[in-house]
Each structure stands twice: as structure tokens, then as C-alpha cells.
Design a protein around this motif. Structure first.
Motif, mmCIF file in Angstrom:
data_model
loop_
_atom_site.group_PDB
_atom_site.id
_atom_site.type_symbol
_atom_site.label_atom_id
_atom_site.label_comp_id
_atom_site.label_asym_id
_atom_site.label_seq_id
_atom_site.Cartn_x
_atom_site.Cartn_y
_atom_site.Cartn_z
ATOM 1 N N PRO A 35 65.122 107.833 21.526
ATOM 2 C CA PRO A 35 64.038 108.112 22.458
ATOM 3 C C PRO A 35 64.397 107.716 23.886
ATOM 4 O O PRO A 35 65.055 106.707 24.112
ATOM 5 N N ALA A 36 63.966 108.548 24.826
ATOM 6 C CA ALA A 36 64.148 108.223 26.243
ATOM 7 C C ALA A 36 63.240 107.045 26.584
ATOM 8 O O ALA A 36 62.202 106.831 25.949
ATOM 9 N N LYS A 37 63.639 106.291 27.566
ATOM 10 C CA LYS A 37 62.839 105.153 28.006
ATOM 11 C C LYS A 37 61.430 105.645 28.352
ATOM 12 O O LYS A 37 61.266 106.662 29.021
ATOM 13 N N GLY A 38 60.432 104.942 27.848
ATOM 14 C CA GLY A 38 59.052 105.295 28.136
ATOM 15 C C GLY A 38 58.442 106.292 27.157
ATOM 16 O O GLY A 38 57.290 106.682 27.297
ATOM 17 N N THR A 39 59.226 106.714 26.144
ATOM 18 C CA THR A 39 58.699 107.641 25.146
ATOM 19 C C THR A 39 57.580 106.962 24.368
ATOM 20 O O THR A 39 57.753 105.844 23.888
ATOM 21 N N GLU A 63 67.324 100.707 22.060
ATOM 22 C CA GLU A 63 67.311 100.909 23.509
ATOM 23 C C GLU A 63 68.133 99.816 24.169
ATOM 24 O O GLU A 63 68.074 98.661 23.788
ATOM 25 N N GLU A 64 68.925 100.185 25.151
ATOM 26 C CA GLU A 64 69.770 99.209 25.850
ATOM 27 C C GLU A 64 68.990 98.515 26.922
ATOM 28 O O GLU A 64 68.110 99.012 27.516
#
Length: 64
Positions: A35-39, A63-64
Motif C-alpha cells: 500500500p502507498a503511504k496514507g492508503t 512500510e519503510e
């Protein structure tokens, strides 16, 4: 929206694609959920639910 191999798709199309790719041996198919950040969490859960329903391995990338 959702992306599968760089293609933007609706969730129902993602489900169809995963089902097609996992046939005939679901447990031999793996995919990574990144997932993209903020998903929103519910979007990630929706994809994980599809994997569970299809009995395939969906791996959530940290997430990194």
C-alpha cells in the motif's frame, strides 16, 4: 483505486485477476500487497479478504 502490476483497476477486477492467476493451484500463487503511504486500512483489508477467500498467499509489505 487499486493497482495490479502497474495497471489501475477496480477492486472487483483485482479479484477477478487474482482468481484467474491463482487457478488451478491457489496455494502456489503468492502476491505482495504494497500500500502507498496514507492508503486507508479498509482498502488493504479488502485485498487481504480477497486473498483469504481465494485461498492464496497475500503478503503485506512493511512500510519503510
Amino acid at each position: 483505486g487499486y493497482f495490479l502490476n502497474g495497471r489501475r483497476l477496480d477492486l472487483d477486477v483485482v479479484a477477478q485477476e487474482l482468481e484467474r492467476r491463482s487457478s488451478p493451484t491457489p496455494m502456489d500463487y503468492n502476491f505482495t500487497i504494497a500500500p502507498a503511504k496514507g492508503t486507508p486500512v479498509e482498502h488493504v483489508v479488502a485485498v487481504m479478504d480477497i486473498a483469504l477467500r481465494l485461498n492464496i498467499n497475500g503478503i503485506l509489505a512493511a512500510e519503510e
